[in-house]
Design a protein around this motif. Structure first.
Motif, PDB file in Angstrom:
ATOM      1  N   GLU A  38       6.205  35.494  45.891  1.00  0.00           N
ATOM      2  CA  GLU A  38       6.332  34.409  46.860  1.00  0.00           C
ATOM      3  C   GLU A  38       6.201  33.024  46.224  1.00  0.00           C
ATOM      4  OE1 GLU A  38       1.980  35.795  47.008  1.00  0.00           O
ATOM      5  OE2 GLU A  38       3.978  36.685  46.804  1.00  0.00           O
ATOM      6  N   ARG A  39       5.749  32.952  44.966  1.00  0.00           N
ATOM      7  CA  ARG A  39       5.640  31.663  44.287  1.00  0.00           C
ATOM      8  C   ARG A  39       6.977  31.229  43.683  1.00  0.00           C
ATOM      9  NH1 ARG A  39       0.453  30.276  43.132  1.00  0.00           N
ATOM     10  NH2 ARG A  39       1.363  28.185  43.033  1.00  0.00           N
ATOM     11  N   GLY A  46      12.034  36.273  45.526  1.00  0.00           N
ATOM     12  CA  GLY A  46      11.115  35.462  46.309  1.00  0.00           C
ATOM     13  C   GLY A  46      11.711  34.096  46.560  1.00  0.00           C
ATOM     14  N   PRO A  47      11.065  33.281  47.379  1.00  0.00           N
ATOM     15  CA  PRO A  47      11.552  31.924  47.638  1.00  0.00           C
ATOM     16  C   PRO A  47      11.639  31.128  46.337  1.00  0.00           C
ATOM     17  CG  PRO A  47       9.796  32.523  49.151  1.00  0.00           C
ATOM     18  CD  PRO A  47       9.824  33.577  48.102  1.00  0.00           C
ATOM     19  N   LEU A  48      12.665  30.311  46.213  1.00  0.00           N
ATOM     20  CA  LEU A  48      12.884  29.529  45.001  1.00  0.00           C
ATOM     21  C   LEU A  48      11.996  28.285  45.048  1.00  0.00           C
ATOM     22  CD1 LEU A  48      14.548  29.456  42.404  1.00  0.00           C
ATOM     23  CD2 LEU A  48      16.346  28.276  43.680  1.00  0.00           C
ATOM     24  N   ALA A  94      11.966  24.094  43.409  1.00  0.00           N
ATOM     25  CA  ALA A  94      13.112  24.378  42.549  1.00  0.00           C
ATOM     26  C   ALA A  94      14.395  24.433  43.368  1.00  0.00           C
ATOM     27  CB  ALA A  94      12.892  25.688  41.805  1.00  0.00           C
ATOM     28  N   ALA A  95      14.307  24.951  44.582  1.00  0.00           N
ATOM     29  CA  ALA A  95      15.481  24.984  45.449  1.00  0.00           C
ATOM     30  C   ALA A  95      15.979  23.576  45.757  1.00  0.00           C
ATOM     31  CB  ALA A  95      15.155  25.722  46.747  1.00  0.00           C
ATOM     32  N   THR A 138      15.081  33.504  44.297  1.00  0.00           N
ATOM     33  CA  THR A 138      15.103  33.597  42.837  1.00  0.00           C
ATOM     34  C   THR A 138      16.209  34.508  42.310  1.00  0.00           C
ATOM     35  OG1 THR A 138      13.407  35.341  42.963  1.00  0.00           O
ATOM     36  CG2 THR A 138      12.651  33.078  42.613  1.00  0.00           C
ATOM     37  N   LEU A 139      16.362  35.691  42.882  1.00  0.00           N
ATOM     38  CA  LEU A 139      17.356  36.622  42.356  1.00  0.00           C
ATOM     39  C   LEU A 139      18.770  36.100  42.559  1.00  0.00           C
ATOM     40  CD1 LEU A 139      16.025  40.221  43.122  1.00  0.00           C
ATOM     41  CD2 LEU A 139      15.791  38.833  41.053  1.00  0.00           C
ATOM     42  N   ASP A 140      18.993  35.394  43.638  1.00  0.00           N
ATOM     43  CA  ASP A 140      20.299  34.788  43.894  1.00  0.00           C
ATOM     44  C   ASP A 140      20.635  33.808  42.767  1.00  0.00           C
ATOM     45  OD1 ASP A 140      22.654  33.955  45.094  1.00  0.00           O
ATOM     46  OD2 ASP A 140      21.651  32.609  46.503  1.00  0.00           O
TER      47      ASP A 140
END
Length: 315
Positions: free
Chosen positions: A109-110, A118-120, A131-132, A175-177
């Motif tokens: 989640e970080r 997890g969320p970017l 980062a997003a 993140t994986l995206d």
């Protein structure tokens, strides 16, 4: 891999700091509290810093310990503020273990790692742009600059172009995206020894957290907070950090770049505010890197504060 409570180069850092009863030490990067606990167990007093609010869960058990707690304090702040909060010439030692902690990497989640979705995010603290935000809002040239300077990614412009085209269709949120798009841009395979997105993720993390400017300010703060004879130990994990630390110690010890520690000080400038504890950098032994793979890239540099005034802060 060992858990987040396994600090890197522990024995070497303790040997530099010489902790013990009556000694006041700053742990500038508390994390999961590994260095702090070891320092407290020698009888030293420890003031720890961490801007990550989740560090509190590791600090509370130490604070509750009847033997260690009375000599421990956690300050939820950047370590660059240590001199303002503690006072100049007030401490006998400072330890800085730089970079992202294992606990941050392990928590999807970080958003620090592409090993788990997890969320970017990538923020060490709970405020500021994520980062997003950077990936979705910065211009192509600025993204490429971040990837090149902070990640040393040679294909930085190509990666930035791929991200700009993709975000026009759908913004990045996970993140994986992001990792998959970077992988397509670089033509790499996930089975390779190093994932193609490694440098891009490093660059974004450094940019989000302003890590290099924080390190420069933190070294100057440590210079001010240390009393004469106090020790500064810095553990780095990549070349960008290490170059900053090396340059700081080279200048502050009055040596020319690449010069010998036995050479005379550079004339005409401020008096040397540090003297080197050892020449160059110390690296972990094979046994440590085998037990803790995170230690492979670690380097320790250390110096002792002289009685000269602290240099003026960089503009």
């Amino acid at each position: 891999m060992n858990g987040p409570h396994t600090p890197v180069l522990m024995d070497e850092v303790l040997a530099v700091l010489e902790p013990g009863a009556g000694r006041r030490i700053v742990d500038g990067t508390f994390g999961a509290g590994g260095y702090t606990r070891a320092l407290l167990e020698t009888g030293a007093e420890v003031v720890a810093f961490d801007r990550d609010p989740t560090a509190r869960r590791f600090a509370d058990p130490i604070a509750a310990d009847p033997e260690l707690g009375p000599r421990f304090k956690l300050i939820e702040s950047r370590f660059s503020a240590m001199d303002e909060l503690l006072g100049e010439g007030s401490m006998d030692g400072v330890a800085l273990d730089l970079g992202v902690s294992s606990m941050q990497l392990d928590e999807a989640e970080r958003g620090f790692s592409f090993m788990r979705d997890g969320p970017l995010d990538m923020r060490m603290s709970a405020d500021g742009p994520t980062a997003a935000d950077l990936v979705n809002e910065l211009e192509k040239e600025e993204l490429a600059r971040i990837f090149f300077v902070y990640g040393e990614e040679r294909e930085s412009r190509r990666v930035a172009s791929f991200l700009i085209r993709r975000r026009a269709e759908k913004p990045f949120t996970h993140t994986l995206d992001l990792a998959e798009v970077v992988e397509r841009a670089l033509g790499g395979r996930r089975g390779a020894k190093t994932h193609p997105a490694t440098k891009v993720f490093q660059a974004l993390r450094i940019a989000v957290n302003e890590e290099l400017s924080e390190l420069e300010a933190g070294l100057e703060s440590a210079e001010r907070v240390l009393k004469a004879g106090g020790h500064l130990a810095v553990v780095t994990f990549h070349s960008l950090e290490d170059r900053i630390v090396k340059a700081f110690f080279t200048a502050r010890s009055g040596r020319t770049p690449g010069g010998s520690r036995h050479a005379p000080p550079v004339q005409g400038g401020p008096k040397p505010s540090f003297r080197m504890v050892f020449n160059g950098a110390r690296e972990p032994a094979e046994a440590e890197t085998a037990a803790n793979p995170r230690a492979r890239s670690a380097k320790l540099r250390a110096a002792t504060r002289t009685d000269a005034p602290a240099w003026k802060a960089a503009a």
